[in-house]
Design a protein around this motif. Sequence first.
Motif, PDB file in Angstrom:
ATOM      1  N   ARG A 196       0.833  -1.211   0.000  1.00 17.22           N
ATOM      2  CA  ARG A 196       0.000   0.000   0.000  1.00 17.22           C
ATOM      3  C   ARG A 196       0.862   1.254   0.000  1.00 17.22           C
ATOM      4  NH1 ARG A 196      -3.945  -2.912   3.168  1.00 17.22           N
ATOM      5  NH2 ARG A 196      -3.065  -2.220   5.125  1.00 17.22           N
ATOM      6  N   LEU A 201      -1.162   4.469  -1.162  1.00 18.99           N
ATOM      7  CA  LEU A 201      -2.431   4.343  -0.453  1.00 18.99           C
ATOM      8  C   LEU A 201      -2.282   4.668   1.025  1.00 18.99           C
ATOM      9  CD1 LEU A 201      -3.818   1.066  -2.100  1.00 18.99           C
ATOM     10  CD2 LEU A 201      -4.433   3.440  -2.612  1.00 18.99           C
ATOM     11  N   VAL A 202      -1.081   4.512   1.572  1.00 19.12           N
ATOM     12  CA  VAL A 202      -0.795   4.935   2.943  1.00 19.12           C
ATOM     13  C   VAL A 202       0.469   5.799   2.915  1.00 19.12           C
ATOM     14  CG1 VAL A 202      -1.841   2.886   3.966  1.00 19.12           C
ATOM     15  CG2 VAL A 202       0.613   2.936   3.574  1.00 19.12           C
ATOM     16  N   ARG A 203       0.525   6.738   3.842  1.00 21.44           N
ATOM     17  CA  ARG A 203       1.700   7.613   3.951  1.00 21.44           C
ATOM     18  C   ARG A 203       2.643   7.034   4.991  1.00 21.44           C
ATOM     19  NH1 ARG A 203       1.112  12.912   2.113  1.00 21.44           N
ATOM     20  NH2 ARG A 203      -0.886  13.256   1.113  1.00 21.44           N
ATOM     21  N   ILE A 231      -2.463  -5.172  -7.451  1.00 15.34           N
ATOM     22  CA  ILE A 231      -3.666  -5.469  -6.680  1.00 15.34           C
ATOM     23  C   ILE A 231      -3.219  -5.737  -5.247  1.00 15.34           C
ATOM     24  CG2 ILE A 231      -5.414  -7.218  -6.227  1.00 15.34           C
ATOM     25  CD1 ILE A 231      -6.279  -5.381  -8.392  1.00 15.34           C
ATOM     26  N   ARG A 288     -10.912  -6.073  -4.742  1.00  8.19           N
ATOM     27  CA  ARG A 288     -12.149  -5.353  -4.443  1.00  8.19           C
ATOM     28  C   ARG A 288     -12.526  -4.470  -5.615  1.00  8.19           C
ATOM     29  NH1 ARG A 288     -11.355  -4.425   1.950  1.00  8.19           N
ATOM     30  NH2 ARG A 288      -9.682  -5.928   2.185  1.00  8.19           N
ATOM     31  N   GLY A 300     -14.256  -1.330  -0.427  1.00  7.24           N
ATOM     32  CA  GLY A 300     -12.829  -1.443  -0.702  1.00  7.24           C
ATOM     33  C   GLY A 300     -12.463  -1.103  -2.131  1.00  7.24           C
ATOM     34  N   GLY A 311      -9.799   1.655  -2.825  1.00 11.83           N
ATOM     35  CA  GLY A 311      -8.374   1.316  -2.793  1.00 11.83           C
ATOM     36  C   GLY A 311      -7.884   0.819  -4.135  1.00 11.83           C
ATOM     37  N   THR A 312      -8.707  -0.042  -4.755  1.00 11.95           N
ATOM     38  CA  THR A 312      -8.358  -0.532  -6.095  1.00 11.95           C
ATOM     39  C   THR A 312      -8.282   0.628  -7.076  1.00 11.95           C
ATOM     40  OG1 THR A 312      -9.453  -2.640  -5.648  1.00 11.95           O
ATOM     41  CG2 THR A 312      -9.067  -2.081  -7.950  1.00 11.95           C
ATOM     42  N   LEU A 365      -7.743   3.867  -6.551  1.00  9.66           N
ATOM     43  CA  LEU A 365      -6.605   4.762  -6.313  1.00  9.66           C
ATOM     44  C   LEU A 365      -5.268   4.091  -6.621  1.00  9.66           C
ATOM     45  CD1 LEU A 365      -7.687   6.577  -3.026  1.00  9.66           C
ATOM     46  CD2 LEU A 365      -7.719   7.473  -5.347  1.00  9.66           C
ATOM     47  N   ARG A 377      -5.700  13.042   1.942  1.00  8.54           N
ATOM     48  CA  ARG A 377      -4.635  12.755   2.892  1.00  8.54           C
ATOM     49  C   ARG A 377      -4.804  11.438   3.658  1.00  8.54           C
ATOM     50  NH1 ARG A 377      -1.008  16.416   3.614  1.00  8.54           N
ATOM     51  NH2 ARG A 377      -0.349  15.383   5.522  1.00  8.54           N
ATOM     52  N   ASP A 416      -5.149   7.616   4.900  1.00  7.10           N
ATOM     53  CA  ASP A 416      -4.683   6.299   4.496  1.00  7.10           C
ATOM     54  C   ASP A 416      -5.869   5.475   4.023  1.00  7.10           C
ATOM     55  OD1 ASP A 416      -2.141   5.847   7.103  1.00  7.10           O
ATOM     56  OD2 ASP A 416      -2.095   6.867   5.165  1.00  7.10           O
ATOM     57  N   VAL A 417      -5.681   4.740   2.971  1.00 11.15           N
ATOM     58  CA  VAL A 417      -6.752   3.924   2.409  1.00 11.15           C
ATOM     59  C   VAL A 417      -6.442   2.465   2.710  1.00 11.15           C
ATOM     60  CG1 VAL A 417      -7.928   3.172   0.303  1.00 11.15           C
ATOM     61  CG2 VAL A 417      -7.235   5.556   0.576  1.00 11.15           C
ATOM     62  N   ASP A 418      -7.345   1.821   3.443  1.00 14.40           N
ATOM     63  CA  ASP A 418      -7.104   0.403   3.741  1.00 14.40           C
ATOM     64  C   ASP A 418      -8.074  -0.468   2.973  1.00 14.40           C
ATOM     65  OD1 ASP A 418      -8.579   0.904   7.018  1.00 14.40           O
ATOM     66  OD2 ASP A 418      -9.495   0.694   5.040  1.00 14.40           O
TER      67      ASP A 418
END
Lengths: 313, 258
Positions: free
Chosen positions: A54, A59-61, A88, A93, B95, B98-99, B101, B254, B256-258
């Motif tokens: 991620r 997707l995460v910093r 992926i 998803r 979800g 997330g895919t 992005l 900003r 976080d995407v889980d």
Amino acid sequence: MSETDTGPWALEMSGVSKHFGRAPALDRLDLRVPRTGVHGFLGPNGSGKSTSIRAMLGLVRVNAGAIRIFGRPVPAALPEVINRVGAIVERPRFYPEFSGRKNLRLLALAIRVPATTVDRVLDLVGLTGSARQRFGTYSLGMKQRLAIAATLLRDPDLVILDEPTNGLDPEGIRDTREMMRGLADMGKAVLVSTHHLGAVEEILDTVSVIKDGHLVAEGRLTDILPARARVRVRIGAPSAALAALRHRGWQVTSLPDHLEVHGDRPDLINRHLTEAGLWPDEISLSRPSLEEAYVRLIETAPPAAAPLPQRIA
Amino acid sequence: MHLFRPELIRLTTRRISWISAAVAGLLLIAINAGTWSTVQHAARTMGRYAGERRYAGVFAFAENAGSMAAVAGLLGATVAYIAAAAYQGSESSSGALGTWLSFVPERARVYAAKLGAVTLAAAAYGTLLVGGSLGSMLILTLSVGGNPAPGRAPLYAVNAVLYIVAGALLGSALGTLLRSTLGALGAAIGLLVLSVVLSILPGMLGLRTPALLTYSLAFLGIGDVVGARSAAAGVVTLLPVAVLVAVAAVVFCRRDVD
């Protein structure tokens, strides 16, 4: 290709740390993925593999460290290199109310890929017949296939697959394995994160092993596995054989019915024994599977990030 | 444009979007039909008393346009809120965001495309709803010989469409912030209850200060706010929405995407 796109690595992570609240997910992680070949990214549950992926995709910093894809910093320059990446993360998803084909068509529109590519990648993963079904009705295996199809929409140079064989039947696992190997043989970099070691062992060129958010081993698969090879020796005089081999510098473990010599040279072991006047009843090479080597590595890995003696050359 | 089109397609082809739009449309048709029936009956009845075929003074377009625009605005805003909240909230809860992005990492542009899709769809739907209602009223007025002069009807129509767009943007913002359709719907109920309480409170305290809900309804042409003009009512209605949209944009870019 930019000026920085000349290094040997498709992806680099240097000293990357990430905390979720107080819980550390990544601890000064270093990771390098070569520009070609299949690179395994291994680690137990909760070791930080998916968090790492991620972070690679913005997707995460991260809290510290640097990430580069084809020499470009991530996430600042991610839009410049994203066209060369297909990925992926974890469970695939998509929008459950739309069909598989529609999901891919929406993606194709967004990333400016021709609609004809959608049919091609669906055919590649064997989902043409199910393309009109809603994604929410797909089995896990079908979802995995659709995710793999999505990663191939852009014909990427770096393919990142997180647990790609989850939910697949043996034929699906074989097809996925062949697909990954085929991509690598075409000169692409494939990063595969997996627990299903048996499914990918035979196609891995290099591996990185992660535990508790930091790297514990990295290198060519042929470098890591032989260190764990064992030669099994059954002999009538085990005590004498043990002494003779240790005198020659071999690391030997005495077991109830045989000796276990650390190494992968049964011919040399046999010669050393015969020079000592000892003749083994049985001598055989046991090369542990990646899974055994991996489990042993994880169990003996240090608790915190430390410099590695062995890196990918 | 390449980000805008798939967002618009996704929003307008979701089942909840067109079902809720259809339900609101049918409700409005029923209301219009009821209004037609009532006015036609009144015109005939009063005409009999006046010795005419129908009584022309029973219905004036300008006097009734505000009410019909308000009904269309409220219904449309409710539908727009639900559709937009579901559109944003479900993407996070499933979800799929997330895919998305991981293929399109430019979050600011992605969010702008989503806002654009929500705004365009809501404006188009609102225009259809409000325009259809007012058009129906105008035809009804002409059919009973009433006064078709528009008065402030154009202003009410524009305000009603803006109200619907604001409802959509509010749903979009809360769906983004709460990452769940149910969360956004719950927040809407909470906001409504709070607005009612805040509207009653000034009166209970002996104050003459109108509350947010009063201004909001005045923007739609419902009721009157002493000393408040349509522009002030518009600012009080639209400004909180704009602030929430801005906050949601920052969070989207900003988080976080889980």
